[in-house]
Motif scaffolding. Structure first.
Motif, mmCIF file in Angstrom:
data_model
loop_
_atom_site.group_PDB
_atom_site.id
_atom_site.type_symbol
_atom_site.label_atom_id
_atom_site.label_comp_id
_atom_site.label_asym_id
_atom_site.label_seq_id
_atom_site.Cartn_x
_atom_site.Cartn_y
_atom_site.Cartn_z
ATOM 1 N N ARG A 106 1.202 -0.840 -0.072
ATOM 2 C CA ARG A 106 -0.134 0.176 0.024
ATOM 3 C C ARG A 106 1.014 1.667 -0.120
ATOM 4 O O ARG A 106 0.081 2.077 1.024
ATOM 5 N N GLN A 107 1.992 1.145 -0.597
ATOM 6 C CA GLN A 107 3.013 2.475 -0.572
ATOM 7 C C GLN A 107 2.008 3.332 -1.205
ATOM 8 O O GLN A 107 1.542 3.898 -1.829
ATOM 9 N N SER A 108 2.545 4.523 0.249
ATOM 10 C CA SER A 108 2.076 5.856 -0.402
ATOM 11 C C SER A 108 2.748 6.593 0.265
ATOM 12 O O SER A 108 4.401 6.696 0.618
ATOM 13 N N SER A 109 2.789 7.794 -0.041
ATOM 14 C CA SER A 109 3.587 9.523 0.039
ATOM 15 C C SER A 109 3.392 10.414 0.734
ATOM 16 O O SER A 109 3.881 10.943 1.324
ATOM 17 N N ASP A 110 2.002 10.046 1.380
ATOM 18 C CA ASP A 110 1.097 10.036 3.050
ATOM 19 C C ASP A 110 1.552 9.994 3.974
ATOM 20 O O ASP A 110 2.573 9.115 4.302
ATOM 21 N N PRO A 111 2.148 10.860 5.247
ATOM 22 C CA PRO A 111 3.121 11.192 6.360
ATOM 23 C C PRO A 111 3.249 10.120 7.350
ATOM 24 O O PRO A 111 3.281 9.396 7.946
ATOM 25 N N ARG A 112 1.986 10.090 7.215
ATOM 26 C CA ARG A 112 1.014 8.849 8.106
ATOM 27 C C ARG A 112 1.702 7.178 7.329
ATOM 28 O O ARG A 112 1.686 6.675 8.337
ATOM 29 N N TRP A 113 1.940 6.908 6.250
ATOM 30 C CA TRP A 113 2.396 6.389 6.053
ATOM 31 C C TRP A 113 3.656 5.716 5.775
ATOM 32 O O TRP A 113 4.165 4.602 6.529
ATOM 33 N N SER A 114 4.279 6.362 6.020
ATOM 34 C CA SER A 114 5.437 7.271 6.619
ATOM 35 C C SER A 114 6.043 7.027 7.515
ATOM 36 O O SER A 114 6.886 6.021 8.547
ATOM 37 N N ALA A 115 5.122 7.077 8.330
ATOM 38 C CA ALA A 115 5.110 6.689 10.393
ATOM 39 C C ALA A 115 4.819 5.444 10.995
ATOM 40 O O ALA A 115 6.170 5.197 11.137
ATOM 41 N N MET A 116 3.771 4.732 9.946
ATOM 42 C CA MET A 116 3.555 3.609 10.275
ATOM 43 C C MET A 116 4.883 2.068 10.102
ATOM 44 O O MET A 116 5.491 2.261 10.530
ATOM 45 N N ALA A 117 5.303 2.931 8.713
ATOM 46 C CA ALA A 117 6.799 2.557 8.342
ATOM 47 C C ALA A 117 7.637 2.429 9.460
ATOM 48 O O ALA A 117 8.672 1.494 9.271
#
Length: 285
Positions: A39-50
């Motif tokens: 579910r690759q995303s540029s959303d900062p929330r995706w980066s925070a989860m990763a």
């Protein structure tokens, strides 16, 4: 597994809560990493989860294993009240030995810094609601490791922490032995009858009422009645998370019934005021 990720990306829950829900669902650290990659995303929330998963694989896998091994002990619904209270106490006695921070908030992922940030958010909200003031005596019901008592102690006259888990009480005493105006005691979990009448200005139950509710409506009603007796005029009972039933209408009906039966006004009914934690707030004045 994708549900928690999508809720986080939609801004419904925090990255910390999303990862905790994935662990509760049986995911491993590698499973979460794979789901995020899909579910690759540029959303900062995706980066925070990763970022929460990166470098924490061993710790998260240990938490996941612990969650799966003890999940049956976490729910006392269907037990007799006494058996339910014993089950809950045993669960938390075990959990606090494994990870003190995660035992009081799984979404901390065992990280003291995350737990401290969530605790600060709660205290800030209490202050914004006008619920904290100098000279206040506070009852922290379900005090866990004493994290809220520690945060409240500088701005209150006294804090009494009660917990059904003897292990939690021991950990709270160990951590906060230097707090002159805070003490921690074991409680049966059946009621609040041992408390002095009109002894407190605030009764605070942070993520403890769901377990009280699990043990049955009579136990919950006794605790609200006990809080009413223990509060001074103008005091407040604050419940952060009323139940784990996932039934907002039922929670509102219970809170309204308790208020009517025990002389409270229900001022806040189920709002979700926190950014890090998904807990709901209930204020009975």
């Amino acid at each position: 597994m994708t549900g928690a990720i999508e809720e986080c990306l939609a801004g419904v829950i925090s990255p910390e809560v999303a990862v905790a829900r994935l662990l509760l669902g049986g995911a491993t650290a590698s499973g979460i990493t794979d789901a995020l990659a899909a579910r690759q995303s540029s959303d900062p929330r995706w980066s925070a989860m990763a970022a929460l998963v990166a470098g924490r694989a061993a710790a998260l896998d240990a938490l996941a294993a612990e969650v799966q091994a003890t999940s049956a002990q976490h729910d006392a619904s269907g037990d007799t009240p006494a058996a339910g209270l014993a089950r809950i106490a045993a669960f938390f006695d075990h959990a606090v030995r494994h990870s003190p921070e995660a035992s009081v908030a799984l979404y901390s992922l065992g990280d003291p810094a995350i737990l401290a940030a969530a605790t600060a958010e709660i205290v800030e909200w209490l202050a914004a609601q006008g619920l904290l003031r100098p000279g206040l005596d506070v009852l922290d019901l379900g005090c866990g490791i004493g994290r809220v008592a520690e945060a409240l102690a500088p701005c209150c006259l006294s804090v009494l922490g009660l917990d059904v888990s003897a292990g939690m009480v021991a950990e709270a005493r160990r951590r906060h032995a230097g707090l002159a105006n805070a003490r921690f005691e074991h409680t049966s979990g059946a009621d609040l009858d041992a408390l002095p009448a009109a002894g407190f200005g605030l009764v605070l139950a942070i993520d403890s009422f769901p377990y009280i509710v699990q043990t049955g409506p009579a136990t919950a009603d006794r605790h609200v009645a006990g809080a009413a007796r223990a509060l001074r005029p103008g005091g407040a009972l604050v419940i952060l998370n009323l139940s784990y039933r996932d039934d907002a209408a039922r929670d509102r009906a219970d809170a309204a019934a308790w208020a009517a039966a025990h002389g409270f006004t229900l001022d806040v009914a189920g709002m979700a005021p926190f950014a890090l934690w998904d807990g709901t707030a209930w204020v009975l004045r």
